[in-house]
Design an enzyme around this catalytic site. Structure first.
Site, PDB file in Angstrom:
ATOM      1  N   LYS A  21      11.265  15.654  -3.483  1.00  0.00           N
ATOM      2  CA  LYS A  21      11.517  15.578  -2.641  1.00  0.00           C
ATOM      3  C   LYS A  21      11.898  13.943  -1.299  1.00  0.00           C
ATOM      4  CE  LYS A  21      12.385  16.473   2.169  1.00  0.00           C
ATOM      5  NZ  LYS A  21      12.102  15.342   2.418  1.00  0.00           N
ATOM      6  N   CYS A  51       1.215   0.176   1.245  1.00  0.00           N
ATOM      7  CA  CYS A  51      -0.518   1.122   1.196  1.00  0.00           C
ATOM      8  C   CYS A  51      -1.357   0.066   0.605  1.00  0.00           C
ATOM      9  CB  CYS A  51      -0.082   2.232   0.351  1.00  0.00           C
ATOM     10  SG  CYS A  51       1.060   3.666   0.703  1.00  0.00           S
TER      11      CYS A  51
END
Ligand code: SIN
Length: 495
Positions: free
Chosen positions: A187, A296
């Site tokens: 996804k 990140c």
């Protein structure tokens, strides 16, 4: 020409731009219900992808579960050969795939192409690694028994990927999953689904059988629970924010799923008085402004020791003023837009909060209208530790700089965060390298460098930055489970 045709016209292999989901080997185009994919630089719609829901998620998981049975029984060598084909195809098509990535995500084209090469490197690494995924024979305490441990794939894996590295983060998860013998349902983030679809095309071209790789797009609120709570899903692996990771972890707990989470960060980048200043400045530029600060692992807080503070900030601001901001397809561009206008508004809020609290911007910055997805980079001084710019993950090109006096202060400030993904420090002192690397609460660290990611290393966070490791041998372990077999001598006493 519309945005889709314009992008297609850039590609040598236009079939790679396929805004379609993949379930059980069938490609599914958008129907009346669709999600628009926008180029954040131009605001142009470049594709419509399907808006699927719970029923299609079930179908994708069923397909993956059916395909798992045969995929896992192929020899490691056969799977490795397919992974190597994926590696070669990704490298061969890296320019096209990089262009698709730049169009949907905004990053400069050279970063897009590098991300595809990074993605490819995981397939190369795990093609080799799976050939050496040995089990073991355990020295027995009982003369009539032998103990074997075999390593087997975990099962169907739900892969949920972020928009900042839509191909790279998929590769980091997909390559070891496929190598291990798992089947997957991917996804991707709704802002950047085209890269995942293109990687699925590459998987098909390389001979990955139908059903082993499935890709579905749609509302996360509908697909997420259907995927995570599905009884046939054995593992959930996610890269994204800490808050979403926490929710996924809670939901996965009910079904006792295996979970890997690569979450947010608030990296310190520490420059000690004895550092090579030019190396530290260039590394800070790379670490902070790569992907417009949307990584990140990027330096969130820059900590500089008082003896070199003035010299460092002056040079850092000067270099930041030289960065070229613009469309990712302009080859001069260093910084593209943020992923969308909402993200840009959030970063501007953090910047305004800091300035309202007394922080000063040191570098020259071009103005952008405050509704665009562009945010100019800013080096901020006179910030305080409690401001949002220091406590939150900025995810944009804003670099707050804090002054410190001693190594102990630096370590305290660096660790003063709920996050623990990455950290960087710059020094010429070998003893300090040991001390500081042992003292920092971070899963990955760069010493005298701001770029550390590669397929060969275990990547992941401590504290609220996540669970598990991706990449390296640990990245394969994450998709395997041990099975112990105790074999008794049939002629011995049955006790
Ligand atoms: C990330 O931002 O999640 C990862 C970036 C990297 O590994 O370089």
């Amino acid at each position: 020409m519309n945005g889709f045709e314009e992008l297609k016209a850039r590609l040598k292999t236009p079939e790679l731009l396929a805004p379609e989901c993949l379930i059980d080997g069938r490609w599914i185009s958008a129907s009346a219900s669709a999600i628009s994919v926008e180029n954040p630089s131009t605001g142009q719609i470049i594709a419509q992808v399907p808006k699927l829901g719970a029923a299609e998620t079930d179908a994708a998981v069923d397909a993956a579960a059916a395909a798992f049975d045969s995929w896992k029984t192929l020899t490691a060598k056969v799977r490795a050969d397919i992974l190597m084909k994926m590696y070669h195809l990704l490298v061969e098509h890296s320019e096209d795939l990089g262009a698709i990535l730049t169009a949907e995500q905004g990053k400069p084209l050279r970063e897009g192409i590098n991300e595809i090469l990074f993605t490819a490197s995981f397939f190369e690494w795990y093609a080799a690694e799976i050939r050496r995924a040995y089990g073991k024979v355990v020295p027995t305490p009982d003369p009539d028994k032998r103990f074997l441990v075999m390593r087997q794939p975990i099962g169907v894996v739900a892969i949920i990927t972020p928009w900042n590295f839509p191909a790279g983060m998929m590769g980091r998860k997909l390559a070891p999953a496929l190598a291990a013998g798992c089947s997957v349902v991917v996804k991707p983030a709704s802002q950047t689904p085209l890269s995942a679809m293109a990687v699925a095309k590459i998987a098909e071209m390389a001979g990955v059988p139908a059903g082993v790789v499935n890709v579905i797009t749609g509302s996360a609120a509908e697909i997420g629970p259907a995927l995570i709570e599905h009884p046939k899903v054995s593992k959930v692996t996610f890269t994204g924010s800490t808050s979403v990771g926490r929710t996924l972890y809670e939901k996965s707990a009910r079904g006792l799923k295996h979970v890997s989470l690569e979450l947010g960060g608030n990296a310190p980048l520490i420059v000690f008085d004895d550092a090579d200043i030019e190396t530290a400045v260039e590394s800070a530029i790379q670490s902070k402004f790569r992907n417009a600060g949307q990584t990140c692992v990027c330096a969130n807080r820059v900590l500089v020791q008082s003896g070199i503070y003035d010299q460092f900030v002056a040079r850092f601001a000067e270099r930041t003023s030289q960065l070229k901001i613009g469309d990712g397809f302009d080859l001069e561009t260093d910084l593209g837009p943020l992923v969308d206008r909402r993200a840009a508004a959030g970063v501007r809020d953090i910047l305004q909060d800091a300035v309202a609290g007394g922080a000063r911007i040191l570098n020259d910055r071009p103005e952008f209208e405050d509704t665009s997805a562009f945010v100019a980079p800013a080096v901020l001084v006179d910030v305080t530790e409690g401001q949002r710019v220091c406590t939150e993950e900025i995810f944009g090109p804003i670099a707050p700089v804090l002054k410190f006096e001693t190594e102990t202060d630096a370590i305290r400030i660096a660790n003063n965060t709920e996050y623990g993904l990455s950290a960087y420090f710059f020094t010429r002192d070998n003893a300090r390298i040991w001390r500081v690397s042992e003292a920092l609460d971070s899963g990955v660290m760069g010493v005298n460098t701001g770029l550390i990611s590669t397929a060969e290393i275990p990547f992941g966070g401590m504290k609220h930055s996540g669970l598990g490791r991706e990449g390296g041998e640990e990245g394969l372990d994450a998709f395997l489970q041990s099975k112990m077999v105790c074999i008794a001598d049939v002629n011995s006493n049955p006790n």
